[in-house]
Design a protein around this motif. Structure first.
Motif, mmCIF file in Angstrom:
data_model
loop_
_atom_site.group_PDB
_atom_site.id
_atom_site.type_symbol
_atom_site.label_atom_id
_atom_site.label_comp_id
_atom_site.label_asym_id
_atom_site.label_seq_id
_atom_site.Cartn_x
_atom_site.Cartn_y
_atom_site.Cartn_z
ATOM 1 N N SER A 60 0.832 -1.208 0.000
ATOM 2 C CA SER A 60 0.000 0.000 0.000
ATOM 3 C C SER A 60 0.865 1.256 0.000
ATOM 4 O O SER A 60 0.538 2.242 -0.674
ATOM 5 N N ILE A 61 1.975 1.232 0.740
ATOM 6 C CA ILE A 61 2.879 2.384 0.747
ATOM 7 C C ILE A 61 3.493 2.592 -0.638
ATOM 8 O O ILE A 61 3.559 3.728 -1.148
ATOM 9 N N LEU A 62 3.927 1.519 -1.271
ATOM 10 C CA LEU A 62 4.512 1.630 -2.612
ATOM 11 C C LEU A 62 3.493 2.137 -3.614
ATOM 12 O O LEU A 62 3.813 2.974 -4.478
ATOM 13 N N ALA A 111 -16.083 2.435 -3.307
ATOM 14 C CA ALA A 111 -16.381 1.087 -2.808
ATOM 15 C C ALA A 111 -17.516 0.452 -3.603
ATOM 16 O O ALA A 111 -17.434 -0.714 -4.009
ATOM 17 N N GLY A 112 -18.581 1.210 -3.854
ATOM 18 C CA GLY A 112 -19.681 0.668 -4.653
ATOM 19 C C GLY A 112 -19.278 0.421 -6.091
ATOM 20 O O GLY A 112 -19.706 -0.561 -6.705
ATOM 21 N N LEU A 113 -18.445 1.306 -6.634
ATOM 22 C CA LEU A 113 -17.978 1.135 -8.012
ATOM 23 C C LEU A 113 -17.156 -0.131 -8.152
ATOM 24 O O LEU A 113 -17.326 -0.903 -9.115
ATOM 25 N N ARG A 157 -6.657 9.793 -14.894
ATOM 26 C CA ARG A 157 -5.903 10.230 -13.720
ATOM 27 C C ARG A 157 -6.800 10.328 -12.486
ATOM 28 O O ARG A 157 -6.727 11.277 -11.699
ATOM 29 N N ASP A 158 -7.669 9.354 -12.323
ATOM 30 C CA ASP A 158 -8.532 9.288 -11.133
ATOM 31 C C ASP A 158 -7.744 8.574 -10.041
ATOM 32 O O ASP A 158 -7.785 7.343 -9.915
ATOM 33 N N LEU A 159 -7.008 9.343 -9.230
ATOM 34 C CA LEU A 159 -6.077 8.759 -8.276
ATOM 35 C C LEU A 159 -6.768 7.877 -7.245
ATOM 36 O O LEU A 159 -6.249 6.816 -6.876
ATOM 37 N N ILE A 160 -7.934 8.300 -6.778
ATOM 38 C CA ILE A 160 -8.628 7.537 -5.741
ATOM 39 C C ILE A 160 -8.993 6.149 -6.259
ATOM 40 O O ILE A 160 -8.767 5.131 -5.585
ATOM 41 N N VAL A 161 -9.530 6.087 -7.456
ATOM 42 C CA VAL A 161 -9.913 4.796 -8.035
ATOM 43 C C VAL A 161 -8.673 3.971 -8.348
ATOM 44 O O VAL A 161 -8.632 2.760 -8.095
ATOM 45 N N MET A 162 -7.637 4.590 -8.906
ATOM 46 C CA MET A 162 -6.420 3.863 -9.259
ATOM 47 C C MET A 162 -5.799 3.206 -8.035
ATOM 48 O O MET A 162 -5.450 2.021 -8.059
ATOM 49 N N GLN A 163 -5.650 3.981 -6.972
ATOM 50 C CA GLN A 163 -5.034 3.439 -5.757
ATOM 51 C C GLN A 163 -5.848 2.285 -5.194
ATOM 52 O O GLN A 163 -5.294 1.248 -4.796
ATOM 53 N N SER A 164 -7.150 2.433 -5.150
ATOM 54 C CA SER A 164 -8.005 1.409 -4.552
ATOM 55 C C SER A 164 -8.019 0.133 -5.391
ATOM 56 O O SER A 164 -7.964 -0.975 -4.851
ATOM 57 N N VAL A 165 -8.078 0.275 -6.713
ATOM 58 C CA VAL A 165 -8.111 -0.907 -7.579
ATOM 59 C C VAL A 165 -6.794 -1.667 -7.509
ATOM 60 O O VAL A 165 -6.779 -2.906 -7.394
ATOM 61 N N VAL A 166 -5.682 -0.947 -7.570
ATOM 62 C CA VAL A 166 -4.374 -1.617 -7.509
ATOM 63 C C VAL A 166 -4.188 -2.290 -6.153
ATOM 64 O O VAL A 166 -3.663 -3.412 -6.066
#
Length: 317
Positions: free
Chosen positions: A20-22, A88-90, A277-286
């Motif tokens: 998660s940090i990386l 979360a719902g997405l 560049r949707d950072l919130i979605v990118m971080q959560s999906v990865v």
């Protein structure tokens, strides 16, 4: 064995924290301002500043990381800046497509690879072994997106048996949904089946050369019985190892395959979030992808303990 599982679980939790940090560091050092990309180069500075405040980009990195991890633990992943809905719902909607697709691909890969690998080992040096070798080489050489395009051309365009793309949703019924996932699952499964077939063949051949198999044959056990009672069960440990590794490749391959077939899954969501560049979605999906891989590796460790009793003894020691 409980102590062994506890140590493995703690190790997996530590691994997930490091991952998660990386992920956060990589996402936040990518070039480009997400707010400027969303609004365009002609946006006013006041508008950019307001959007950055709305997205939380004006907060220090440590604060943003803490808010993201804390929200992830409580199920609050934030709101997508592109879709304007809770992340979360997405993700839950997309998981309903990606997880069944991955399960179908793994099931098809196992159903095809294990019998072919055992057949090639049992008929080593004969024509069945040669045919299986040709299959493995061809399936490994062909990329899954090319296989997907070929499947669409044959089974959707030419024969019209299956849909060429899209997903009708599980509410339309089990058969239409599975029909939409079948061709993508085959496209994902074939390259992995080729690898798994070769591993199964090698593992079975290694076990067939062991002393306990020769002893069983000397006591009057038929070759078929020795193969299925002794060789195949003892050859499953390396096969399970490859299955765990293949889940990672299935997740990576789903990005291309889901876009080819127009499936609203996590792979397509990840690509859309990256381009926007949707950072919130990118971080959560990865992070979810990484968590799934870690969980699968933990399940592989459990399978080791079931398949090989000697490991349980070592863990207790």
């Amino acid at each position: 064995m409980l102590a062994l599982l506890s140590r493995r679980a703690l190790g997996l939790a530590a691994t997930l924290l490091v991952v998660s940090i990386l992920i956060f560091l990589v996402m936040n050092v990518l070039p480009g301002d997400p707010a400027a990309i969303m609004l365009g180069t002609s946006a006013q500075p006041e508008t950019l500043a307001a959007l950055r405040t709305q997205m939380g980009l004006d907060e220090p990195a440590v604060v943003r990381f803490g808010l993201w991890i804390g929200g992830s633990l409580t199920g609050d992943l934030g709101t997508s800046t592109t879709y304007g809905v809770p992340v979360a719902g997405l993700i839950a909607e997309r998981l309903a497509v990606t997880l069944p697709l991955a399960a179908m691909a793994i099931a098809l890969s196992m159903a095809l690879a294990i019998p072919l690998g055992v057949l090639a080992a049992a008929r080593q040096g004969r024509w069945p072994d040669a045919l299986v070798t040709v299959f493995t080489q061809a399936s490994v050489a062909l990329p899954n997106f090319w296989i997907g395009l070929l499947l669409i051309l044959v089974f959707a365009v030419t024969l019209g048996w299956l849909p060429a793309g899209g997903f009708p949703g599980w509410e339309t019924g089990l058969l239409p949904a599975l029909s939409a996932l079948l061709l993508p699952a085959v496209a994902l499964a074939l390259p992995q089946a080729g690898i798994l077939t070769r591993v199964t063949r090698t593992a079975v051949l290694d076990v067939l050369g062991e002393d306990f198999v020769r002893t069983a044959r000397a006591k009057g056990l038929t070759r078929r019985a020795a193969l299925w009672r002794h060789a195949v069960p003892n050859a499953l440990v390396p096969v399970v190892t490859i299955l765990g590794l293949q889940f990672t490749f299935l997740i990576a391959g789903s990005v291309l395959v889901e876009n080819i077939f127009g499936l609203p899954g996590l792979g397509r969501l990840a690509l859309q979030a990256f381009t926007q560049r949707d950072l919130i979605v990118m971080q959560s999906v990865v992070l979810l992808f990484a968590g799934l891989v870690i969980i699968v590796n933990f399940l592989v460790d459990l399978a080791y303990l079931v398949l090989d009793p000697r490991l349980r003894g070592r863990g207790a020691a």
